[in-house]
Enzyme design. Sequence first.
Site, PDB file in Angstrom:
ATOM      1  N   ASP A 338       4.890  52.255   3.309  1.00  0.00           N
ATOM      2  CA  ASP A 338       4.875  50.975   4.003  1.00  0.00           C
ATOM      3  C   ASP A 338       4.359  49.851   3.098  1.00  0.00           C
ATOM      4  O   ASP A 338       3.704  50.092   2.079  1.00  0.00           O
ATOM      5  CB  ASP A 338       3.936  51.046   5.219  1.00  0.00           C
ATOM      6  CG  ASP A 338       4.525  51.887   6.341  1.00  0.00           C
ATOM      7  OD1 ASP A 338       5.594  52.501   6.132  1.00  0.00           O
ATOM      8  OD2 ASP A 338       3.897  51.949   7.417  1.00  0.00           O
ATOM      9  N   HIS A 388       9.754  46.515   8.387  1.00  0.00           N
ATOM     10  CA  HIS A 388       8.334  46.627   8.748  1.00  0.00           C
ATOM     11  C   HIS A 388       7.797  45.243   9.122  1.00  0.00           C
ATOM     12  O   HIS A 388       6.638  44.932   8.849  1.00  0.00           O
ATOM     13  CB  HIS A 388       7.556  47.226   7.566  1.00  0.00           C
ATOM     14  CG  HIS A 388       6.163  47.700   7.894  1.00  0.00           C
ATOM     15  ND1 HIS A 388       5.858  48.407   9.029  1.00  0.00           N
ATOM     16  CD2 HIS A 388       4.987  47.579   7.219  1.00  0.00           C
ATOM     17  CE1 HIS A 388       4.555  48.708   9.033  1.00  0.00           C
ATOM     18  NE2 HIS A 388       4.005  48.199   7.950  1.00  0.00           N
ATOM     19  N   HIS A 392       3.826  41.232   9.147  1.00  0.00           N
ATOM     20  CA  HIS A 392       2.863  42.261   9.526  1.00  0.00           C
ATOM     21  C   HIS A 392       1.935  41.891  10.698  1.00  0.00           C
ATOM     22  O   HIS A 392       0.730  42.175  10.664  1.00  0.00           O
ATOM     23  CB  HIS A 392       2.012  42.659   8.297  1.00  0.00           C
ATOM     24  CG  HIS A 392       1.638  44.120   8.277  1.00  0.00           C
ATOM     25  ND1 HIS A 392       0.478  44.607   8.858  1.00  0.00           N
ATOM     26  CD2 HIS A 392       2.272  45.194   7.772  1.00  0.00           C
ATOM     27  CE1 HIS A 392       0.415  45.921   8.676  1.00  0.00           C
ATOM     28  NE2 HIS A 392       1.493  46.313   8.023  1.00  0.00           N
ATOM     29  N   HIS A 479       1.442  54.317   1.707  1.00  0.00           N
ATOM     30  CA  HIS A 479       1.599  52.879   1.462  1.00  0.00           C
ATOM     31  C   HIS A 479       1.861  52.650  -0.028  1.00  0.00           C
ATOM     32  O   HIS A 479       1.104  53.152  -0.864  1.00  0.00           O
ATOM     33  CB  HIS A 479       0.346  52.115   1.898  1.00  0.00           C
ATOM     34  CG  HIS A 479       0.099  52.218   3.377  1.00  0.00           C
ATOM     35  ND1 HIS A 479      -0.495  53.325   3.944  1.00  0.00           N
ATOM     36  CD2 HIS A 479       0.405  51.377   4.400  1.00  0.00           C
ATOM     37  CE1 HIS A 479      -0.567  53.149   5.261  1.00  0.00           C
ATOM     38  NE2 HIS A 479      -0.023  51.977   5.563  1.00  0.00           N
TER      39      HIS A 479
HETATM   40 ZN    ZN Z   1       1.974  48.206   7.355  1.00  0.00          ZN
END
Ligand code: ZN
Length: 522
Positions: A338, A388, A392, A479
Amino acid sequence: MTRRRLRIATALAVIVLALTGCAAPLPADADWTPREPETSAPLAVAGDTATFTSLTAAEIPGLSQHRATNTEVGVDLRWPEVHGASDLNEALEREQWSLIEAQEAATGASYAPQTQATGIGREHRGCAPGQTSASAHSLREEAVASTTGRTVLGRCEIVAAAGGMLGIRSRVIGAETDVVETVYFDTATGTPTRVSDLLSLNEAALNTLWHEAVTAIRTDAGQVTLWPTGEGTPLAADSRDRFEAALAGGVLESDGSLVIDVPGGLTGADLDSLPGRDDPNLHDRIRFAPAAIAPYLTEAGNRVIERTAGEVWQPPGDAGHRGHADCELVPCVALTYDDGPNPGMSQLLDTFAERDSVATFFFIGNQVSANTGIVQRTHDEGHELANHSWNHPDFTTLTPKELEQQISRTQDAIVAVTGAAPTLVRPPYGAYDDAVLRKLDMPVIMWDHDTLDWQGPPVDSLIADVLANAEPGSIVLLHSIHEGTIEAAPEMVDGLQDCGFELVTVSGMFDGEVPQGVIHSR
Ligand code: ZN
């Protein structure tokens, strides 16, 4: 002098040479004349010089290597995949399933892809030189054992890759059986051509080839042939099955010769008395010269020779495209990263490229324009690009219109670079509620294992954590913006592969059809 007498005389000369260890004059024979040039080369040779082509699959562009194991069902199967050759790949997968189903019926266990403790990494998958000719015993020693009975082993070698043809010599070792078969596949259509289609062998032809094979083995053993040449020797009933089976596993070389390779050796009255035939590692290899084979070649046989001799290998799909594992058959895991795109990802992409592996990247839309090179490369190298959000936020705090914009702006940013729209979304923080789900018209991808890599654990612990917790069908949360995560990747991927995992994208894990709703694993 008849040819038979000539052979005996020659053999005697060889014995004299062997006894004295130096050149001895040949016995004078006024009748002696040289053999005709076309008959002076033997029609078949046996022994170490009679090798067949076996290619290293990893060096052939556009090929992937698979392995499926299950200790309860008792299978350990290896096979290749040709990128873009869907009919051929389906045929190969069907073969694996038929072996699995037979074992399921025999053991009462049901199949699911398993990982193993270690030792079934990339270099131990798919086809490899020696796999169809090694002794069954040695192959069993390095295979995955069964907990309920004898494991069925599926092994293979690539014997031709040229001109749209892939020659696969495959071997199935069961509890009581050991069957080798060579099949030449047309990679465009998946059409299989077997040795029985390449050669038209009637009774007389079989007898002639048997005669040449036995003569070659006897010659290789330093024994004179017992028979006059030029006549077929009837193939004895007790040798017939073994000889025909050996021909079915024969390799038609691009020069027109045919090599048969018989683990355990051929048997027959004319062979069994030869010295060394009781060796448990006995192995016969015979190369029939082109002249011995030419009379029996069919149109299909001539075509295989033409295509394998004259044309270069070209996989039907894009050679840069990664393989496509069937996650019902092999253990798959999807690593997901991510919060990119970010410059540090290039090291991560190197790691995956070097290991013929892919991952899924959930991108934040507002990072795309500053990292278009990374985004393009991620796409080009076969990874999955997913959504995504734009910047955010927690989706549960947004108005419907804000949520819609978070998704669509990121879709647009990625399409602007790659031309392809993401089909999956992961909400930031994994935060969603019913209202969010009603608004999202893409599958929502969560995870079944959270590495907590953002907390900055030691690299070793991060690797160990993933290796300990990934299961077939797992989606692992990572991540791409953490240095430790990037640093851990090489050993993480190697470790996962070593115990059998194939790394796939999330869409790949579902064969391109990810169900709507919230997904935690396969
Ligand atoms: Zn994230």
